[in-house]
Design a protein around this motif. Structure first.
Motif, short mmCIF file in Angstrom:
data_model
loop_
_atom_site.label_atom_id
_atom_site.label_comp_id
_atom_site.label_asym_id
_atom_site.label_seq_id
_atom_site.Cartn_x
_atom_site.Cartn_y
_atom_site.Cartn_z
N SER A 1 41.93 44.08 56.59
CA SER A 1 40.90 43.18 56.07
C SER A 1 39.79 44.00 55.43
CB SER A 1 40.34 42.29 57.18
OG SER A 1 39.52 43.01 58.06
N PHE A 2 39.27 43.49 54.31
CA PHE A 2 38.22 44.19 53.57
C PHE A 2 37.45 43.16 52.76
CE2 PHE A 2 42.13 44.01 51.19
CZ PHE A 2 41.75 43.66 49.90
N THR A 3 36.31 43.57 52.21
CA THR A 3 35.45 42.65 51.49
C THR A 3 35.59 42.87 49.99
OG1 THR A 3 33.89 42.92 53.32
CG2 THR A 3 33.12 41.70 51.40
N MET A 4 35.82 41.78 49.27
CA MET A 4 36.00 41.87 47.81
C MET A 4 35.00 40.96 47.11
SD MET A 4 39.36 40.91 45.48
CE MET A 4 40.41 42.11 46.32
N ARG A 5 34.24 41.53 46.18
CA ARG A 5 33.37 40.78 45.28
C ARG A 5 34.06 40.74 43.92
NH1 ARG A 5 29.55 37.12 44.59
NH2 ARG A 5 28.47 38.00 46.43
N GLU A 6 34.11 39.56 43.30
CA GLU A 6 34.73 39.44 41.99
C GLU A 6 33.82 38.68 41.02
OE1 GLU A 6 38.85 39.14 41.30
OE2 GLU A 6 39.33 38.84 43.43
N ILE A 7 33.93 39.06 39.76
CA ILE A 7 33.31 38.33 38.66
C ILE A 7 34.46 37.91 37.74
CG2 ILE A 7 31.51 38.33 36.89
CD1 ILE A 7 30.49 40.96 38.14
N VAL A 8 34.49 36.62 37.38
CA VAL A 8 35.64 36.06 36.65
C VAL A 8 35.15 35.37 35.39
CG1 VAL A 8 37.47 34.31 36.75
CG2 VAL A 8 37.05 35.80 38.72
N CYS A 9 35.94 35.50 34.33
CA CYS A 9 35.71 34.76 33.09
C CYS A 9 36.94 33.93 32.78
CB CYS A 9 35.42 35.71 31.94
SG CYS A 9 35.36 34.91 30.30
N LEU A 10 36.73 32.65 32.48
CA LEU A 10 37.77 31.77 31.95
C LEU A 10 37.35 31.35 30.55
CD1 LEU A 10 38.24 29.68 35.19
CD2 LEU A 10 40.17 30.66 33.93
N GLY A 11 38.23 31.58 29.58
CA GLY A 11 37.90 31.26 28.20
C GLY A 11 39.12 31.47 27.33
N ASN A 12 38.89 31.84 26.07
CA ASN A 12 40.02 32.18 25.21
C ASN A 12 40.27 33.68 25.26
OD1 ASN A 12 38.21 33.44 23.38
ND2 ASN A 12 37.88 31.51 22.28
N ALA A 13 41.26 34.15 24.52
CA ALA A 13 41.65 35.56 24.59
C ALA A 13 40.50 36.48 24.19
CB ALA A 13 42.87 35.81 23.71
#
Length: 280
Positions: A139-151
């Motif tokens: 187990s570990f801690t993950m921070r994520e930043i995500v983008c949803l859009g076009n290519a």
């Protein structure tokens, strides 16, 4: 730090503060994009991970969350020292393997009129052949930043965020290299997704020595198609930047030692990065 034989670490005091500072710095970077913060449970329905292909590509890393079959609890309770396996109920939930997996079903069916930026943090679980403190954990801690859009939008997000994270490495004094990488597929040579990653690299890892402390991933339409998320009438593309917080702790300690007075002020450094945004 307290290390558990199960492959997990407990943190307190200055080490916990350092991890929290690292996460605060990444949240600041997410703020550049106006990323909406989300918090999700520690489990995902197995059916959701089947739709993403996770259980086909990474079954060896999955940890199922199961409870006793209600009809069998009484029999087990007669001898609680026995193997509980035969008394367990169906395995319908999986402990989160990556923080961003919650975001796509949370936005299922949405028709985006502009790019959508999100950030989330979660305790993630991945089974491994061996565990090493602050480097490879169950187990570990993950921070994520995500983008949803076009290519184009997701590619720009990945490029500019990579530049920002690289600048943060430099200011923190971390000697890090970006390298193309592939995911740890089960039986990779038989998995078309692994072969595709080899032919058309979509994953880059920031490595501190032999330790990956961040990654940038282009998913193309994979999650948009799986969850019916569209951008301008087409399946949305997605990209994410992920940070393993315990691994950042390992890198800071490896560079600056164990005296907290020598550790960099990561939130202040992130503010310095942001002051010069966009970087390219």
């Amino acid at each position: 730090m307290r290390w558990h034989d199960s492959g997990q670490a407990s943190l307190s005091g200055d080490l916990l503060r350092l991890v929290q500072d690292a996460d605060a710095a990444f949240v600041q970077l997410a703020g550049v994009w106006g990323a909406g913060a989300e918090r999700h449970p520690s489990t995902l329905p197995a059916d959701v991970l089947r739709r993403t292909g996770y259980l086909r590509s990474f079954p060896h890393q999955a940890t199922f969350a199961v409870g006793f079959d209600p009809a069998a609890i009484g029999e087990f309770a007669k001898d609680p020292d026995q193997d509980p396996g035969p008394f367990l109920g169906p395995a319908t939930e999986i402990l989160t393997p990556a923080a961003c997996y919650h975001l796509y079903p949370a936005h299922e069916g949405e028709a985006l009129t502009e790019p959508l930026y999100l950030t989330t943090v979660n305790t993630c679980y991945r089974r491994e052949k061996a565990y090493v403190p602050l480097r490879r954990q169950w187990s570990f801690t993950m921070r994520e930043i995500v983008c949803l859009g076009n290519a184009e939008e997701t590619a720009q997000f990945a490029r500019r965020t990579t530049d920002g994270v690289t600048r943060l490495f430099e200011l923190a004094g971390l000697d890090v290299e970006w390298e193309h990488a592939t995911d740890p597929f089960f039986e990779p040579e038989q998995n078309p997704a692994f072969l595709l990653q080899k032919l058309s690299p979509v994953k880059r890892e920031a490595t501190y020595g032999d330790l990956a402390i961040a990654s940038v991933n282009l998913h193309h339409e994979h999650f948009g198609e799986a969850f019916g998320i569209t951008r301008a009438g087409q399946d949305a593309h997605s990209a994410c930047v992920a940070f393993g917080l315990e691994r950042w702790l390992s890198a800071i300690l490896g560079t600056h030692g164990e005296d907290p007075r020598s550790w960099p002020d990561l939130p202040a450094l992130a503010a310095e990065v942001i002051a010069k945004w966009p970087l390219s």
